[in-house]
Each structure stands twice: as C-alpha cells, then as structure tokens.
Design an enzyme around this catalytic site. Structure first.
Site, short mmCIF file in Angstrom:
data_model
loop_
_atom_site.label_atom_id
_atom_site.label_comp_id
_atom_site.label_asym_id
_atom_site.label_seq_id
_atom_site.Cartn_x
_atom_site.Cartn_y
_atom_site.Cartn_z
N GLU A 60 5.65 -1.94 11.17
CA GLU A 60 4.40 -1.98 11.94
C GLU A 60 4.68 -1.86 13.43
O GLU A 60 3.93 -1.24 14.17
CB GLU A 60 3.67 -3.29 11.61
N ASP A 102 -5.17 0.06 3.83
CA ASP A 102 -3.90 -0.69 3.87
C ASP A 102 -4.00 -1.74 4.98
O ASP A 102 -4.90 -1.69 5.82
CB ASP A 102 -2.72 0.25 4.15
#
Ligand code: DGL
Length: 267
Positions: A152, A10
């Site tokens: 994130e 990812d």
C-alpha cells in the site's frame, strides 16, 4: 448486454491486479474501482467491522451503476461474502473461490501453501474451499500481516519487503509445497520477488486470473457482457487520491492512461 461498469472492491491497491486482468481479457468492459484506502489494512479487523465497510463499498458501487461486483479482497471473502451477497441484489464474484479452484487444478502433489492476511488464515476459508475441489489436498497457511501495508505504501522493491517475504515463505518451502496461492490481492504485485524466492519449480496461483475468467463466463450467462468499451475506468478511494495514484501508477503501468477520475469517496 450492458455497458454499465463492473464494480471492483478492495481495501486498497490490491484489487488493481483484477483490473489489470480485466483490461487484458475483457478490454470492452469498464471498471468502477473502490479502494478503501482510508481504512486499509482489513487483515486484522473484526468480521463485524469488515461487514460494515463492505456494505458501504457495495452501496457506493451500486450507486455508480455497477452491473456486477467483484470482491477483490480475500479478507472480505473469507469472512462476510455470503452476508453481503444476501443483502444486495446484484451478482457478485469473490476472488477466493476461483483462487481455491485454480490451486486445486495447479497442484500435482496436493501440497499447497497459502500466503494471506491474518483474518483470511484464521478463517480457514482457503483450506475449506480447496478441499471442496480436492479432498486430499494438504493446505499450509501463513499469515503475512506486514505485506499489505508495505504494498500500500509502494514498498514493492525494497529490502524490507524482500526480507519480509523470505520470512513468510521460508516455512512453506520446508513443507515441500508444489503450489503457492497469493491469498491476498496485494501480493500479486510482489509476484516477481515471490518467484525469485520460490524458484521455478513451484506453481504460483494469482486468484485474480481465475476470477476474471469466471467473471467472463458469468457475465455471458447473465447476458451482462458489454459489446464495446463505453468510457474509462474510474478509480475511487476513501483516502488520499494522490497516494493511491502514486502506487497505482507503478502497479498498473499503461492502464493508468485509462483512469478517468480519482477522488475521495463521498461515503
Ligand atoms: N487485499 C486484501 C486481501 O485480498 C486485504 C489486505 C488488507 O487490507 O489487509 O485480503
């Protein structure tokens, strides 16, 4: 039979939703995780750049001895999956197709919303894949460029993230959808907030779930399933390992005890 790891790729922490699912459904399998945290987000990048980054990730995961690779990034799947599949002689599962299949099974009215990155929405890949399974489906996509960077950074439970979610989901509720696909793996980590916004009447599809179910079947068919767990999951990132760890610990909980190594990728 193979005790080699399943490679999971990812752009960052999004694919941890797939790791979580592997740990619960296939506890005897080991994961080699590649998170391209130095180059996240992928959502706005051009297809050619995504292809180059995917090649690096594949080379790395293959060098780690992966027997099989799960591309846990919808943005990669929506634009370059077929290219990397052709280039590398390793069995690959992308997260998008199983997600589309799950959505086609979950809907009763055929009205399906998709939250995803700009690149995924622009590609039309979800609409194409869902209508392969359910030709009469009506697919409404919303690009959510703010969400992956927020996740994130570990902004899971903040007013900023909740406001962004409300802004993205509102127009879909007006379309009277009965199913909502989390078409970017990062969004699986926002599942709880998304549920609060959409209420109990809408099916939320996390493609990671169907992806791991399909992986289990594929590993069996290929004779690649592991008989027993050999070693720990390994997490490799291209950015700062400490930042990844801080976010991963919140997202992965107990699974973090299985982290064998977190270090910057040698690519
Ligand atoms: N997690 C990725 C996806 O599923 C992409 C997020 C990003 O890097 O923009 O699309």
């Amino acid at each position: 039979m193979s005790s080699q790891p399943i490679g999971v790729y990812d752009s960052g922490v999004g694919g941890l939703s797939v790791v979580k699912e592997i740990s619960s459904k296939l506890p005897w399998e080991r994961v080699a995780y590649f998170g391209d945290t130095a180059r996240v987000p992928y959502g706005e990048k051009r297809a050619q750049e995504i292809l180059e980054l995917s090649r690096e990730a594949f080379r790395f995961l293959i060098a780690q001895g992966s027997k099989y690779i799960i591309v846990a990034c919808n943005t990669v799947c929506s634009q370059v999956l077929e290219d990397v599949k052709k280039e590398f002689g390793i069995p690959v599962m992308g997260i998008l197709q199983p997600g589309a299949y799950a959505a086609s099974r979950a809907t009763a009215t055929g009205r399906i919303g998709v939250l995803a990155t700009t690149g995924t929405i622009r590609s039309g890949a979800y609409e194409k894949a869902i209508t392969q399974y359910l030709s009469e489906a009506q697919v409404f996509g919303v690009a959510c460029p703010r969400l992956a960077p927020l996740v994130e950074e570990g902004n899971i439970d903040t007013a900023e993230t909740r406001n962004a979610l409300r802004g993205y989901i509102g127009p879909l509720l007006e379309k009277d959808i009965d199913t909502l696909v989390l078409g970017c793996s990062h969004y699986a980590h926002l599942n709880e907030h998304i549920r609060r916004i959409v209420g109990p009447g809408i099916e939320i599809v996390d493609p990671a779930v169907e992806t791991v179910t399909a992986t289990a079947i594929a590993l069996q068919e290929l004779g690649l399933q592991s008989q027993e767990r050999v070693g720990e999951h390994e997490f490799i990132v291209t950015g700062d390992p400490a930042c990844f760890l801080a976010v991963a610990r919140r997202l992965l909980g107990d699974d973090l005890t299985k982290v064998g190594r977190v270090e910057v990728s040698p690519i």
